[in-house]
Design an enzyme around this catalytic site. Sequence first.
Site, PDB file in Angstrom:
ATOM      1  N   LYS A 433     -34.325  -3.490-148.467  1.00  0.00           N
ATOM      2  CA  LYS A 433     -32.987  -2.967-148.176  1.00  0.00           C
ATOM      3  C   LYS A 433     -31.977  -3.605-149.131  1.00  0.00           C
ATOM      4  O   LYS A 433     -32.297  -4.590-149.806  1.00  0.00           O
ATOM      5  CB  LYS A 433     -32.625  -3.283-146.729  1.00  0.00           C
ATOM      6  CG  LYS A 433     -32.574  -4.777-146.440  1.00  0.00           C
ATOM      7  CD  LYS A 433     -32.434  -5.056-144.959  1.00  0.00           C
ATOM      8  CE  LYS A 433     -32.419  -6.552-144.720  1.00  0.00           C
ATOM      9  NZ  LYS A 433     -32.417  -6.882-143.292  1.00  0.00           N
ATOM     10  N   ARG A 532     -27.046  -7.005-131.082  1.00  0.00           N
ATOM     11  CA  ARG A 532     -26.537  -6.187-132.183  1.00  0.00           C
ATOM     12  C   ARG A 532     -26.988  -4.756-131.916  1.00  0.00           C
ATOM     13  O   ARG A 532     -26.211  -3.928-131.495  1.00  0.00           O
ATOM     14  CB  ARG A 532     -27.118  -6.734-133.502  1.00  0.00           C
ATOM     15  CG  ARG A 532     -26.598  -6.086-134.736  1.00  0.00           C
ATOM     16  CD  ARG A 532     -27.019  -6.840-135.992  1.00  0.00           C
ATOM     17  NE  ARG A 532     -28.461  -6.889-136.195  1.00  0.00           N
ATOM     18  CZ  ARG A 532     -29.045  -7.443-137.253  1.00  0.00           C
ATOM     19  NH1 ARG A 532     -28.310  -8.000-138.197  1.00  0.00           N
ATOM     20  NH2 ARG A 532     -30.361  -7.457-137.387  1.00  0.00           N
ATOM     21  N   TYR A 659      -4.416 -14.762-165.251  1.00  0.00           N
ATOM     22  CA  TYR A 659      -3.319 -14.237-164.418  1.00  0.00           C
ATOM     23  C   TYR A 659      -2.564 -15.348-163.693  1.00  0.00           C
ATOM     24  O   TYR A 659      -3.153 -16.352-163.288  1.00  0.00           O
ATOM     25  CB  TYR A 659      -3.880 -13.312-163.330  1.00  0.00           C
ATOM     26  CG  TYR A 659      -4.217 -11.923-163.816  1.00  0.00           C
ATOM     27  CD1 TYR A 659      -3.225 -11.055-164.270  1.00  0.00           C
ATOM     28  CD2 TYR A 659      -5.532 -11.475-163.794  1.00  0.00           C
ATOM     29  CE1 TYR A 659      -3.552  -9.769-164.696  1.00  0.00           C
ATOM     30  CE2 TYR A 659      -5.862 -10.196-164.207  1.00  0.00           C
ATOM     31  CZ  TYR A 659      -4.852  -9.342-164.666  1.00  0.00           C
ATOM     32  OH  TYR A 659      -5.175  -8.090-165.082  1.00  0.00           O
ATOM     33  N   MET A 708     -11.006  -8.753-162.784  1.00  0.00           N
ATOM     34  CA  MET A 708     -11.893  -7.704-162.300  1.00  0.00           C
ATOM     35  C   MET A 708     -13.172  -7.590-163.141  1.00  0.00           C
ATOM     36  O   MET A 708     -14.280  -7.528-162.601  1.00  0.00           O
ATOM     37  CB  MET A 708     -11.163  -6.363-162.287  1.00  0.00           C
ATOM     38  CG  MET A 708     -11.990  -5.258-161.657  1.00  0.00           C
ATOM     39  SD  MET A 708     -11.225  -3.646-161.797  1.00  0.00           S
ATOM     40  CE  MET A 708      -9.861  -3.776-160.682  1.00  0.00           C
TER      41      MET A 708
HETATM   42  C1  LIG Z   1     -33.199  -7.993-143.092  1.00  0.00           C
HETATM   43  C2  LIG Z   1     -34.080  -8.068-141.962  1.00  0.00           C
HETATM   44  C3  LIG Z   1     -35.203  -8.917-141.972  1.00  0.00           C
HETATM   45  C4  LIG Z   1     -35.520  -9.854-143.105  1.00  0.00           C
HETATM   46  O1  LIG Z   1     -34.852 -11.072-142.887  1.00  0.00           O
HETATM   47  P1  LIG Z   1     -34.978 -12.279-143.912  1.00  0.00           P
HETATM   48  O2  LIG Z   1     -34.256 -13.367-143.263  1.00  0.00           O
HETATM   49  O3  LIG Z   1     -34.318 -11.827-145.176  1.00  0.00           O
HETATM   50  O4  LIG Z   1     -36.422 -12.522-144.086  1.00  0.00           O
HETATM   51  C5  LIG Z   1     -36.056  -8.863-140.890  1.00  0.00           C
HETATM   52  N1  LIG Z   1     -35.812  -8.048-139.842  1.00  0.00           N
HETATM   53  C6  LIG Z   1     -34.733  -7.243-139.793  1.00  0.00           C
HETATM   54  C7  LIG Z   1     -34.525  -6.382-138.600  1.00  0.00           C
HETATM   55  C8  LIG Z   1     -33.834  -7.233-140.834  1.00  0.00           C
HETATM   56  O5  LIG Z   1     -32.779  -6.415-140.787  1.00  0.00           O
END
Ligand SMILES: *Cc1c(COP(=O)(O)O)cnc(C)c1O
Length: 765
Positions: A433, A532, A659, A708
Amino acid sequence: MRTDTIASLVGAQIVGEGTYDVEWILTDSRSLCFPETTMFFALHTERGDGHRYVRDLYERGVRVFVVSSLRKDLHGAIQLLVQDTLCALQRLAERHRESFSIPVIGITGSNGKTVVKEWLYQMLSPDMTVTRSPRSYNSQIGVPLSVWALNEKSEVAIFEAGISMPGEMSSLQRMIQPTIGVFTGLGPAHQENFQTMEQKRAEKMLLFMDCPIVFEADEAVEDALERDKELCARVCRHLGMSENVIQERLSRLEPVAMRLEVKQGRHSCTLINDTYNSDLSSLDIALDFMNRRPDRKGRSRVLILSDILQSGTPSSELYAHVARLVESRGVEVFVGIGEELMSQSQCFAKVQARCSFYPDTDTFMHSPDFASLRDSMVLVKGARAFHFDDITEALEQKVHETILEVNLGAVVDNLNYYRSFLNPTTRIICMVKADAYGAGAVEVAKTLQSQPQVGYLAVAVADEGALLRSQGITKNIIVMNPEMSSFNTLFEYNLETEVYSFRLLDALIHAAERAGITGMPIHIKLDTGMHRLGFDPMKDMPALIERLKSQTALVPRSVFSHFVGSDSDGFDEFSAEQYRRFLHGADILQKGFSHHILRHMCNSAGIEHFPERQMDMVRLGLGLYGINARNNELLSNVSTLKTTILQIHDVPQDETVGYSRRGKLSRDSRIASIPIGYADGLDRLFGNGNAYCLVHGKKAPYVGNICMDVCMIDITDIPEAQEGDQVLLFGNELSPSALADIAGTIPYEILTSVSSRVKRVYYHE
Ligand SMILES: *Cc1c(COP(=O)(O)O)cnc(C)c1O
């Protein structure tokens, strides 16, 4: 169906011990989801021989194979030996079809089959359970897979039959055995394989040879969509639907999706990518789409088109038609690629558009015409054989002097580090991700998908999954945060998804049923303490089981939860409580189903800290990218952010840098400017001496505010530094964790902040 039943239905010799229950038929090894209940047909196709994938599928857990040559190394598996595996697949579909006595609508014709099928489905499905061909599964292989989807709940079925050559329809007819025929009309497609239109018509009509009633499109109705609607209405009338209901449902039909992708390209171009099919009617649809797209004035409309293959129309006629479309749809620049188009260039003599022709894609890509494409709307439309994806890829390319260098070998090293905590049978879900935590999801996924023990890849949103699929990633993919608007992307790209609430579940079931999806694997998230997302393991399970059992679109493949504090010993007691809650919910859920539902809870830190809680799978994220989530130390470093010095100034002590005159100097200084700023993901908190980068391995503090696109660093103590020299912003010698401490954040944020305009460069050490 049991394997011994199947063997007798298709006349196969059983090799191997025991019997298995088969629920899923697989012909493309990339689509494997449920190995335990899958039977694989090793087919010979134009593109290859399915027998090549047997061993790989065996390793992934498949135990039933239909083959025409045996393997010896499949211990404990069953092989059904037949002469011809495609015939066996079709025979099985025929026998399966014969066990249903429900109305079966068979659709054929040159155009509009899928539209008519989808619309009939939209009209019938409020009243009855409809089984239909997924997407356009209408071929010699697609039809048996469609027919296999018939089940005890089916009340009516709709199947498409598509042919491209004489002799193909009778096998489709035997599998579909329609009781209601629908003929959408005859067009020019595939005419090159038939001597006359009559011959083609006769072949198509074979579908209806035992069919008591056939509805045929009314050629007098000019508008294709009106014609399709009329057909649907007649079928519904025949099935006894009242006129009021028919009219009401006709008025609410939803358009069937087209496959046009719109993307931002370089040099202010917009790309419309339609490399899906190439025939005249889809060209017209795409041109119409481009023509109607609102856009800035003065942008030219460019069409890049390949030869249109297999149209059956004589070239001169075909390309004269293309030229008319180019003219009437306002194309200003036309590029024709292919020998045929080159030889027919005279067809375009009279059009207003500026026309050029190239024999092949490569020649065009090396031409000045290609290099000078800018500020345009570009429709790219070509048959697969022309590899137009090379064109779209090049047009999308971004150039920037700052790069993120990614060591793919290090990703594998880190994977192996975490594997050392796991049993060999535990599967790993690799989290790619957020563009693989900034490293670039496509390349990381390509690297990971062939590694041992990697069972899944996981992305956050559906588009990330679609991107992976379009780049050839075939591994199973889980989407962690599906958006309600992205369900069709899930279906189209064969993505699995997390489901965390009843609202999401209901919406997904609804959409999947509409799209004709059955058996889509989903992953159930339980909220054990993060609060969550997730179902309540204490309260929600009975209702969840009931909802899941009342439908066939989705199948629970796994159940999981997430530790809130596996990185720190301080939360061990709470982690144990989370684990208890999880097991409670997972146990109840499992009792509702006969297949095994996989379980997983550990993230990177969890794998190291609670290997005893690894269960069936683990989810590995940060650790893959080289950072030990327990102590923030570097494992094998993956990402290195680098740039080069643009310019060096000698600045007297009484001057300031940047700046708001924030960059005050304590001495006469040498200041270097580097092309990276907060828009590239460099945290503004690093400015004004709070952090440093490395030049020739020595510390160069940031001076003044980070801008930037550029920032300034102090190289007074690095006299050897020259313009053009390399600057390291993070990497092996300066870890993201160290920078995270300075900015008061976590290494995850440093890694994922590197913006997409920073070019990723990959290497394998
Ligand atoms: C991102 C994520 C992980 C991975 O977590 P890490 O700490 O990066 O290993 C595992 N489970 C879920 C649900 C996540 O969203």
